[in-house]
Design a protein around this motif. Structure first.
Motif: not given
Length: 226
Positions: A22-25, A61-64, A72-76
């Motif tokens: 996620i952090s790497a985009g 809070g990163l995934l939902e 799904y990815v909620r936040s990076g």
């Protein structure tokens, strides 16, 4: 390809590998991550370990998880490091932050509440009851937290509500600190005074009720801490 998780602390390592994607985009905010069997294969761990890793990242809070759709990815942004720094603050600092948030919540709740909101607050206060240490106090702490978060919700300020939920663990620590210690625990009457102040529709009275509620604990900590 995802880095396979080492054999120690598998769930944490799996969560770290997912967070790195996620952090790497590579997994953008709003995108769906691979399904559980695929993640298990990519990470080299069991599906149970994947479930634990996903649960951890959901709580941060990163995934939902969307039922019937996927994860799904909620936040990076992972706030866990910031929360750890906050938890290293003194207990007095923690109470002062909580007071600042709850004073404003009570002020807004006094202006914006409905009759239904008041009924809910009174029901939650009755449900809160007295401290019960039979399960280590966990049930009581949760009931007390539910009451205080309900006041924040009644404020009608989403940013304030989300801020309080962001530091839920932090607030639980302050509640737990007055159980089985010399720190004064506000009784039912002290909690009821906040509800009645909100019911009065006087924001200054509501704010003062929260300050009076917090004062004995903060005063005690001010005397104990340098």
């Amino acid at each position: 390809m995802l880095a396979q998780a080492p054999r120690t602390s598998l769930a944490d390592s799996a969560a770290n590998s997912i967070r790195a994607e996620i952090s790497a985009g590579r997994w953008a905010v709003g995108s769906r991550i691979p399904v559980e069997p695929q993640l298990a294969l990519l990470l080299g761990v069991s599906r149970g370990t994947v479930r634990e890793a996903v649960k951890t990242l959901v709580s941060r809070g990163l995934l939902e998880v969307r039922q019937g759709s996927g994860t799904y990815v909620r936040s990076g942004f992972d706030p866990s490091a910031n929360l750890q720094k906050m938890r290293r603050a003194s207990l007095r600092d923690q109470f002062e932050v909580r007071r600042a948030l709850e004073v404003e919540a009570a002020r807004l709740a006094a202006v914006r509440h409905t009759a239904k909101d008041l009924r809910n607050l009174r029901a939650l206060l009755e449900r809160r009851g007295l401290p019960d240490a039979s399960d280590g106090g966990a049930s009581f702490i949760q009931r007390d937290l539910d009451f205080h978060l309900a006041i924040v919700d009644v404020s009608g300020n989403l940013a304030l509500a989300e801020t309080c939920r962001f530091i839920t663990g932090y607030i639980k620590d302050t509640i737990a600190s007055s159980m089985g210690t010399s720190l004064p625990e506000p009784d039912q009457a002290a909690h009821a005074s906040i509800v009645e102040a909100i019911a009065s529709r006087d924001p200054d009275r509501a704010a003062e009720a929260v300050r009076a509620f917090m004062a004995p604990m903060i005063d005690a900590l001010s005397k104990a801490e340098p």
